[in-house]
Scaffold this motif. Structure first.
Motif, PDB file in Angstrom:
ATOM      1  N   GLU A   7       0.847  -1.198   0.000  1.00  0.00           N
ATOM      2  CA  GLU A   7       0.000   0.000   0.000  1.00  0.00           C
ATOM      3  C   GLU A   7       0.884   1.250   0.000  1.00  0.00           C
ATOM      4  N   ASP A   8       0.682   2.152  -0.966  1.00  0.00           N
ATOM      5  CA  ASP A   8       1.536   3.344  -1.058  1.00  0.00           C
ATOM      6  C   ASP A   8       0.976   4.534  -0.287  1.00  0.00           C
ATOM      7  N   ARG A  29       5.020  -3.764   5.747  1.00  0.00           N
ATOM      8  CA  ARG A  29       4.443  -2.910   4.714  1.00  0.00           C
ATOM      9  C   ARG A  29       5.495  -2.514   3.678  1.00  0.00           C
ATOM     10  N   VAL A  30       5.114  -2.604   2.396  1.00  0.00           N
ATOM     11  CA  VAL A  30       5.926  -2.089   1.301  1.00  0.00           C
ATOM     12  C   VAL A  30       5.054  -1.156   0.472  1.00  0.00           C
ATOM     13  N   ARG A  31       5.698  -0.296  -0.332  1.00  0.00           N
ATOM     14  CA  ARG A  31       4.963   0.767  -1.032  1.00  0.00           C
ATOM     15  C   ARG A  31       4.821   0.550  -2.529  1.00  0.00           C
ATOM     16  N   ILE A  49      -2.108  -8.352   1.563  1.00  0.00           N
ATOM     17  CA  ILE A  49      -3.106  -7.335   1.217  1.00  0.00           C
ATOM     18  C   ILE A  49      -2.491  -6.496   0.101  1.00  0.00           C
ATOM     19  N   LEU A  50      -3.132  -6.463  -1.052  1.00  0.00           N
ATOM     20  CA  LEU A  50      -2.547  -5.833  -2.238  1.00  0.00           C
ATOM     21  C   LEU A  50      -3.425  -4.706  -2.756  1.00  0.00           C
ATOM     22  N   ASP A  51      -2.864  -3.500  -2.784  1.00  0.00           N
ATOM     23  CA  ASP A  51      -3.515  -2.368  -3.448  1.00  0.00           C
ATOM     24  C   ASP A  51      -3.217  -2.468  -4.943  1.00  0.00           C
ATOM     25  N   LEU A  52      -4.104  -1.940  -5.771  1.00  0.00           N
ATOM     26  CA  LEU A  52      -3.896  -2.035  -7.210  1.00  0.00           C
ATOM     27  C   LEU A  52      -3.208  -0.808  -7.794  1.00  0.00           C
ATOM     28  N   GLY A  53      -3.471   0.360  -7.238  1.00  0.00           N
ATOM     29  CA  GLY A  53      -2.891   1.591  -7.769  1.00  0.00           C
ATOM     30  C   GLY A  53      -1.548   1.895  -7.129  1.00  0.00           C
ATOM     31  N   LEU A  54      -0.493   1.241  -7.608  1.00  0.00           N
ATOM     32  CA  LEU A  54       0.840   1.417  -7.036  1.00  0.00           C
ATOM     33  C   LEU A  54       1.639   2.427  -7.849  1.00  0.00           C
ATOM     34  N   PRO A  55       2.628   3.083  -7.254  1.00  0.00           N
ATOM     35  CA  PRO A  55       3.379   4.134  -7.949  1.00  0.00           C
ATOM     36  C   PRO A  55       4.122   3.657  -9.189  1.00  0.00           C
TER      37      PRO A  55
END
Length: 227
Positions: A7-8, A29-31, A49-55
């Motif tokens: 999660e960023d 946590r990683v970004r 837990i994976l966010d989709l909109g990563l930098p």
């Protein structure tokens, strides 16, 4: 339960870390997608837990990379993308669950526990091993029907061993599940936790496999024990 959080957004991440730690979880946590791919190359966790909109790209690319590599760890997508086709894409890419932001923390924690439970081959939330019973959702542990008070680290260690169902786990695997990947751990810390678990729950609960690590011992039952 040891969680890798990808999660960023610092605000979302800090809230998740604080909340999940109250649910007896260890969170790393990683970004970025690059950091996420590297993380699973160096340590093992129970669920992602994976966010989709990563930098640096789309989280689905990270998920697809893991699945191509044969990494079958449970993955829960946590995102604001609410279109039906987005949810279908995520699940077909290999996600095990899909949760929309905003979310309720209690529900998220329950979904994560369900993913870990299924990965361990269990259909019920309570874990039984002889006269030892554990309820991961509440942190309650019983031996011969009597409640046993365990520290947060002891709970994490017990849950990891119970879910492994007799498979030998290395010291590094167990330390990661207790402390995460960025914590300096004293050399005897794991041995101290194992000593306390054996003292509270029985010497035969955890067996030492010299040069390899530790595993769960054979279940020992107390006749006529009741809660």
């Amino acid at each position: 339960m040891h969680i890798l959080l990808v999660e960023d957004d610092d605000l979302v991440a800090s809230g998740l870390e604080a909340g999940l730690e109250l649910h007896h979880c260890v969170v790393d946590r990683v970004r970025t997608g690059r950091e996420a791919r590297a993380a699973l190359e160096h340590f093992a966790c129970d669920v992602v837990i994976l966010d989709l909109g990563l930098p640096d790209g789309d989280g689905l690319d990270v998920l697809s990379h893991w699945r191509r590599q044969g990494i079958d760890i449970p993955v829960l997508i946590l995102t604001a993308r609410d279109a039906v086709q987005e949810r279908v894409k995520g699940l077909e890419a290999g996600a095990d669950d899909y949760v929309l932001k905003p979310f309720e923390l209690d529900e998220l924690a329950a979904r994560l526990r369900a993913l870990v439970r299924r990965a361990a081959g269990r259909s019920v939330s309570e874990i039984c091993h002889g006269d030892v019973r554990m309820r991961p959702s509440t942190g309650e542990v019983f031996r011969a029907g009597q409640p046993v008070a365990l520290s947060r680290r002891e709970l994490a260690l017990l849950e990891k061993l119970l879910n492994a169902r007799g498979v030998v786990l290395s010291e590094d695997q167990l330390k990661d599940s207790l402390y995460g990947m960025d914590v300096d751990v004293e050399s005897n810390a794991l041995n101290v936790h194992i000593y306390h678990l054996r003292r509270k729950l029985g010497k035969g609960l955890i067996l030492t496999e010299r040069g390899l690590g530790y595993r769960l011992g054979e279940p020992l039952s107390a006749p006529g024990a009741r809660e």
